[in-house]
Design an enzyme around this catalytic site. Structure first.
Site, PDB file in Angstrom:
ATOM      1  N   GLU A 252      -5.159   1.545   2.584  1.00 49.33           N
ATOM      2  CA  GLU A 252      -5.012   0.485   3.593  1.00 49.33           C
ATOM      3  C   GLU A 252      -5.126   1.021   5.006  1.00 49.33           C
ATOM      4  O   GLU A 252      -5.681   0.357   5.883  1.00 49.33           O
ATOM      5  CB  GLU A 252      -3.665  -0.223   3.403  1.00 49.33           C
ATOM      6  CG  GLU A 252      -3.533  -1.524   4.179  1.00 49.33           C
ATOM      7  CD  GLU A 252      -3.034  -1.363   5.618  1.00 49.33           C
ATOM      8  OE1 GLU A 252      -3.122  -2.333   6.398  1.00 49.33           O
ATOM      9  OE2 GLU A 252      -2.554  -0.255   5.957  1.00 49.33           O
ATOM     10  N   GLU A 253      -4.592   2.219   5.242  1.00 47.65           N
ATOM     11  CA  GLU A 253      -4.551   2.747   6.611  1.00 47.65           C
ATOM     12  C   GLU A 253      -5.926   3.114   7.152  1.00 47.65           C
ATOM     13  O   GLU A 253      -6.069   3.380   8.343  1.00 47.65           O
ATOM     14  CB  GLU A 253      -3.610   3.957   6.688  1.00 47.65           C
ATOM     15  CG  GLU A 253      -2.138   3.638   6.429  1.00 47.65           C
ATOM     16  CD  GLU A 253      -1.500   2.760   7.505  1.00 47.65           C
ATOM     17  OE1 GLU A 253      -2.190   2.431   8.492  1.00 47.65           O
ATOM     18  OE2 GLU A 253      -0.321   2.415   7.353  1.00 47.65           O
TER      19      GLU A 253
ATOM     20  N   ASP B 285       6.302   1.220   7.326  1.00 50.47           N
ATOM     21  CA  ASP B 285       4.904   0.891   6.989  1.00 50.47           C
ATOM     22  C   ASP B 285       4.384   1.834   5.909  1.00 50.47           C
ATOM     23  O   ASP B 285       3.785   2.850   6.219  1.00 50.47           O
ATOM     24  CB  ASP B 285       4.057   0.991   8.258  1.00 50.47           C
ATOM     25  CG  ASP B 285       2.635   0.554   8.045  1.00 50.47           C
ATOM     26  OD1 ASP B 285       2.363  -0.101   7.031  1.00 50.47           O
ATOM     27  OD2 ASP B 285       1.786   0.892   8.889  1.00 50.47           O
TER      28      ASP B 285
ATOM     29  N   HIS C  28       0.835  -1.205   0.000  1.00 47.40           N
ATOM     30  CA  HIS C  28       0.000   0.000   0.000  1.00 47.40           C
ATOM     31  C   HIS C  28       0.868   1.252   0.000  1.00 47.40           C
ATOM     32  O   HIS C  28       1.980   1.271   0.538  1.00 47.40           O
ATOM     33  CB  HIS C  28      -0.991   0.009   1.165  1.00 47.40           C
ATOM     34  CG  HIS C  28      -0.388   0.119   2.532  1.00 47.40           C
ATOM     35  ND1 HIS C  28      -0.022   1.316   3.094  1.00 47.40           N
ATOM     36  CD2 HIS C  28      -0.110  -0.826   3.466  1.00 47.40           C
ATOM     37  CE1 HIS C  28       0.459   1.114   4.319  1.00 47.40           C
ATOM     38  NE2 HIS C  28       0.412  -0.181   4.563  1.00 47.40           N
TER      39      HIS C  28
ATOM     40  N   ASP D 217      -0.315   4.485   0.949  1.00 45.11           N
ATOM     41  CA  ASP D 217      -0.683   5.514   1.921  1.00 45.11           C
ATOM     42  C   ASP D 217       0.044   5.290   3.245  1.00 45.11           C
ATOM     43  O   ASP D 217       0.485   4.174   3.548  1.00 45.11           O
ATOM     44  CB  ASP D 217      -2.197   5.554   2.138  1.00 45.11           C
ATOM     45  CG  ASP D 217      -2.777   4.218   2.607  1.00 45.11           C
ATOM     46  OD1 ASP D 217      -2.251   3.165   2.203  1.00 45.11           O
ATOM     47  OD2 ASP D 217      -3.761   4.232   3.378  1.00 45.11           O
TER      48      ASP D 217
ATOM     49  N   GLU E 282       4.067  -6.051   3.920  1.00 39.59           N
ATOM     50  CA  GLU E 282       3.974  -5.306   5.184  1.00 39.59           C
ATOM     51  C   GLU E 282       5.155  -5.690   6.080  1.00 39.59           C
ATOM     52  O   GLU E 282       5.722  -6.779   5.949  1.00 39.59           O
ATOM     53  CB  GLU E 282       2.668  -5.657   5.900  1.00 39.59           C
ATOM     54  CG  GLU E 282       1.420  -5.095   5.258  1.00 39.59           C
ATOM     55  CD  GLU E 282       1.080  -3.698   5.761  1.00 39.59           C
ATOM     56  OE1 GLU E 282       1.948  -3.055   6.387  1.00 39.59           O
ATOM     57  OE2 GLU E 282      -0.059  -3.266   5.511  1.00 39.59           O
TER      58      GLU E 282
END
Length: 413
Positions: free
Chosen positions: A142-143, A107, A74, A76, A168
């Site tokens: 995703e966040e 992350d 991801h 974001d 991740e």
């Protein structure tokens, strides 16, 4: 001494970190443009799928036919918080003494950099040999739940395959085979208003809510006493307990492995937001609590909610806010075995773990795609001040993922 691959990974991670893609608001347009151009410069075309304006998803494919392996990350990141608490500016992407600093370095822009390079490195060989297909996906949202990202792509069958690696942060010697599910509810207590000096004339909603919270916790404790965890997850829970304990001890907390083992393997109970009343001298006629519960494999989130409704009947309403199913990939799946082999090739003992939170991997698993969460960075560094990822982790996870893809697609004997 840092290898050439290490320098390239560090530089690419740094470039990604420098592009602000904070969520909220979650606009990842600029970082996706960078990735699209980077791939184009190396001869790869890509497609954009945008379900919500400002939240584009990028998909690139090489090869043809089956098997199909997905590499996902991801784009974001969470907000940086108090800027004064960062040693280096959060979007500087500073590379110092073998570490790349900045918001999202762990992350998970380090993970995105790793799978970008694996895709670019193996793409031409996959096209030439025709032993299957490799899909690279850089996804949004995703966040805040992944609804405009992987969830939408999976529902539309845009993102589909025979196995997936979500990069991740796990640390190079650990890989995640399972995630807890989610039961988030709102407890609503209603009463009758009256003057605060004569509370017996009213019905205090706050007092009712307090009783409801206590009953809810008793219900969750009862559920936990009857949990039977899949045997396949016991090693992962034990390993995760040690990982989380290390972070807790560094923070000065006096906890034990058993504390974490219990929390990871049971339904957690966290009252997160509480509201009620309008004035100190009034008996409140309304109060509410937002309750977060994380549910291990072997437990149904909907059953937890049903039991709460039965227990709290007449005391509080139970309104569902969000749910997701716990999920895991059996250790017998080939993608898991290859990741283990790849970690072993780096001279480390491979350790399975379970995540207490959720990743986009849940949407892939629930679609029936065997999925492993594996990437650079440590879980305990995500969302922290002075977040960083080590170049060593970048290199080792790159080598492991590259090995896994090569073996899965028959490029390596």
């Amino acid at each position: 001494m840092v290898s050439e691959v290490g320098n390239q990974l560090a530089e690419l991670t740094s470039r990604l970190v420098q592009i602000d893609s904070v969520n909220p608001p979650g606009d990842v347009t600029k970082v996706v443009e960078f990735i699209k151009n980077w791939l184009s410069e190396r001869g790869f075309s890509s497609s954009i799928y945008e379900y919500v304006k400002g939240k584009p998803n990028l998909i690139a494919r090489v090869g043809k036919g089956k098997p199909v392996i997905i590499l996902n990350g991801h784009t974001d990141v969470v907000p940086p918080g108090d800027l004064s608490k960062w040693t280096y500016p959060p979007f500087s992407g500073r590379i110092i003494e073998g570490k790349v600093y900045g918001r999202g370095s762990t992350d998970m822009k380090g993970g995105v950099a790793v799978i970008m390079m694996v895709f670019a490195e193996l793409g031409p060989l996959i096209e030439k040999k025709g032993t299957g297909s490799l899909v690279f996906s850089a996804t949004a949202d995703e966040e805040v739940g992944g609804h405009a990202g992987v969830e939408a792509l999976v529902k539309d069958n845009v993102l589909a395959g025979d196995a997936a690696i979500v990069a991740e942060p796990t640390g190079f010697d650990k890989y995640c085979i399972a995630e807890k599910g989610l039961s988030q509810v709102k407890l609503i207590a209603r009463g009758r208003p009256a003057h605060g000096s004569l509370p017996l004339l009213g019905d205090n909603a706050i007092m009712k809510l307090i009783k409801a919270i206590e009953k809810a916790q008793d219900t969750v404790n009862e559920i936990n006493r009857g949990i039977k965890l899949p045997q396949d997850l016991i090693e992962a829970i034990n390993n995760s307990s040690r990982v989380y304990l290390e972070g807790a001890l560094r923070s000065g907390l006096k906890l034990s492995e058993d504390d974490f083992r219990h929390t990871i393997g049971s339904v957690s109970f966290n009252p997160g937001v509480i509201k009620g009343g309008s004035k100190v001298n009034m008996v409140p006629d309304y109060a509410e609590l937002e309750l977060d519960m994380r549910v291990p494999p072997g437990v149904s989130p909907s059953n937890v909610i049903d039991k709460l409704r039965n227990t709290l009947s007449g005391l509080a309403e139970v309104k569902v806010l969000d749910t997701s199913e716990p999920n895991y990939t059996p250790s017998s799946e080939r993608i898991i075995q290859l990741i283990r082999e790849g970690i072993g090739k780096q001279g480390a003992e491979a350790k399975p773990i379970i995540m207490t939170g959720a990743t986009d991997g849940r949407y892939l698993r629930l679609k029936g795609i065997p999925t492993v969460i594996y990437g650079p960075g440590e879980l305990t560094l995500a969302h922290t001040y002075d977040e960083y990822v080590t170049v060593k982790d970048l290199v080792n996870t790159y080598n492991t993922i590259k090995y896994t893809v090569e073996k899965y697609l028959g490029l390596r004997q």
